[in-house]
Design a protein around this motif. Structure first.
Motif, PDB file in Angstrom:
ATOM      1  N   TYR A   1      22.292  33.709  40.733  1.00 60.14           N
ATOM      2  CA  TYR A   1      22.269  33.218  42.110  1.00 60.14           C
ATOM      3  C   TYR A   1      21.124  33.890  42.872  1.00 60.14           C
ATOM      4  CZ  TYR A   1      26.783  30.788  41.904  1.00 60.14           C
ATOM      5  OH  TYR A   1      27.802  29.913  41.632  1.00 60.14           O
TER       6      TYR A   1
ATOM      7  N   HIS B   1      26.931  33.141  34.636  1.00 63.59           N
ATOM      8  CA  HIS B   1      26.098  33.646  35.730  1.00 63.59           C
ATOM      9  C   HIS B   1      25.499  35.023  35.425  1.00 63.59           C
ATOM     10  CE1 HIS B   1      28.594  30.881  38.475  1.00 63.59           C
ATOM     11  NE2 HIS B   1      27.430  30.319  38.241  1.00 63.59           N
TER      12      HIS B   1
ATOM     13  N   HIS C   1      21.217  23.927  36.087  1.00 62.48           N
ATOM     14  CA  HIS C   1      22.166  25.051  36.129  1.00 62.48           C
ATOM     15  C   HIS C   1      23.552  24.578  35.677  1.00 62.48           C
ATOM     16  CE1 HIS C   1      23.924  28.744  38.162  1.00 62.48           C
ATOM     17  NE2 HIS C   1      24.966  27.942  38.237  1.00 62.48           N
TER      18      HIS C   1
ATOM     19  N   HIS D   1      25.734  25.481  32.223  1.00 61.21           N
ATOM     20  CA  HIS D   1      27.133  25.936  32.159  1.00 61.21           C
ATOM     21  C   HIS D   1      27.865  25.174  31.056  1.00 61.21           C
ATOM     22  CE1 HIS D   1      27.623  28.819  35.296  1.00 61.21           C
ATOM     23  NE2 HIS D   1      27.478  27.999  36.324  1.00 61.21           N
TER      24      HIS D   1
ATOM     25  N   MET E   1      26.809  25.308  41.281  1.00 58.88           N
ATOM     26  CA  MET E   1      26.366  26.367  42.168  1.00 58.88           C
ATOM     27  C   MET E   1      26.517  25.939  43.607  1.00 58.88           C
ATOM     28  SD  MET E   1      22.270  26.129  41.504  1.00 58.88           S
ATOM     29  CE  MET E   1      21.648  26.737  43.067  1.00 58.88           C
TER      30      MET E   1
ATOM     31  N   ASP F   1      31.379  27.892  41.082  1.00 52.67           N
ATOM     32  CA  ASP F   1      31.068  26.525  40.646  1.00 52.67           C
ATOM     33  C   ASP F   1      31.530  26.208  39.240  1.00 52.67           C
ATOM     34  OD1 ASP F   1      29.249  28.039  39.219  1.00 52.67           O
ATOM     35  OD2 ASP F   1      27.666  26.549  39.383  1.00 52.67           O
TER      36      ASP F   1
HETATM   37 ZN   LIG Z   1      27.001  28.317  38.313  1.00 53.10          ZN
END
Ligand SMILES: [Zn+2]
Length: 372
Positions: free
Chosen positions: A274, A227, A217, A221, A1, A60
């Protein structure tokens, strides 16, 4: 991120001093680092960001060469796109157990992630600490690993210093290599299990008291999660300020229309969503304005821990195995069901027997050391 507003206070002094990357410059009027990403529009129309030898998607998410080619050719990271996949109701692709992924009230698991298969999720997440990490940085990673383990069925195996290739069969072990990348704008990870070494790149801003969420985070992933703001139904829940987004920022709001696995309403508490505001000048025109808000105009704050719905996603697909040297599949004492409740001892032993051809008791001496 991306670096964001909450953790920026801690690293603002670093921003002012360290800017070795050639793509970053100090803006004299604001004393802030500016960043000019190299954006590439693929043949499929998808925009990715090139950083050195790496290609980043949605800000990211690192892309393997195979995924980059698939994204170029078809617009998805899968070679064969699965369009509108049907809910899984027969076999769990990871455990191979004949269990429904539906929860008790008939709803599918919530949160957003890759379409689960036996080839892109993990049994245990094998990881290494890269030699470039400081002991303090390793401590922050350990905190994140233990926090995820305490809330979910995901388990990690510390393979630091161990072979990366199977000594008997010669195949490369899949593993996550936690690597420090210094004062960069973005921490990043691949999505799901790629095969062989896959790096989780952690920038300086990921290592701070309130930012184990950055590390978590990126780990999630690697476990397959995507996301939240990319849900295809997100426009029912949020308003995006396209005028404040750069091309790089727009690419972080690409809707996921295939190869995803989700149902349920938008989760404003997700650690995979986010926050409304960002300090990343590669993403927005003005860092004082939001990228997006709730429909009522209020701001979204990213969850600091995996939310209940994040947990449902992984607890549906993972089981908490204990590291062993044999093939017995031993479960940890706490096993979460897909609704996040904990199995009773008898339920757990029954499941363990089911996983091991009816044998509920593991052979003695099979557990192996697994310290973080
Ligand atoms: Zn991310």
């Amino acid at each position: 991120m991306k670096k964001n507003i909450l953790n920026s206070a801690l690293i603002v002094s670093l921003c002012l001093v360290l800017f070795s990357c050639s793509q970053e410059e100090i803006d004299e009027t604001t004393s802030k680092v500016t960043y000019s990403p190299e954006l590439i529009t693929l043949e499929s129309g998808v925009v990715v960001e090139k950083q050195g030898d790496n290609y980043l998607w949605e800000g990211d998410i690192l892309l393997s060469p195979t995924q980059l080619k698939a994204l170029n050719d078809s617009g998805t990271i899968f070679i064969e796109a699965i369009e509108n996949p049907a809910p899984i109701t027969s076999l769990n692709p990871v455990t191979n157990l004949p269990v429904s992924l539906s929860s008790e009230n008939g709803e599918q698991t919530k949160a957003l992630g890759i379409y689960p298969t036996a080839y892109n999720l993990w049994a245990m997440v094998r990881f290494t600490y890269n030699a470039n990490l400081t002991s303090t940085q390793k401590y922050y990673i350990k905190v994140a690993l233990l926090d995820i383990e305490s809330r979910t069925n995901i388990r990690f195996y510390n393979a630091t210093g161990q072979p990366t290739v199977d000594p008997t069969y010669g195949f490369a072990y899949p593993y996550v290599d936690f690597t420090a990348i210094g004062d960069e704008d973005t921490s990043s990870s691949y999505v799901g299990r790629i095969g062989g070494r896959q790096q989780i790149s952690l920038a300086d801003f990921a290592f701070s008291y309130w930012s184990s969420r950055v590390i978590e985070h990126e780990i999630l992933h690697a476990c397959g999660m995507l996301h939240e703001q990319c849900r295809k139904d997100r426009d029912n829940y949020v308003t995006i300020d396209w005028s404040n987004l750069t091309s790089s920022g727009e690419a972080q709001f690409t809707k996921r229309t295939s190869n995803y696995y989700m149902i349920g309403s938008y989760d404003f508490n997700s650690i995979m969503g986010y926050p409304s505001k960002t300090d990343s000048q590669s993403a927005v025109v003005s860092t004082s304005e939001p990228m997006y808000t709730k429909k009522d105009g209020s701001y979204i704050t990213q969850g600091s821990i995996p939310s209940d719905l994040d947990r449902r996603w992984v607890n549906t697909l993972y089981l908490p195995y204990i590291a062993r040297s044999d093939v017995y599949r031993e479960l940890d004492a706490v096993v979460y069901k897909s609704d996040n409740t904990v199995m009773t001892a008898s339920e757990r032993l029954s499941l363990q027997a089911q996983l091991n051809n009816g044998v509920s008791t593991p052979p003695a001496g099979g557990q192996i050391s697994n310290e973080f």
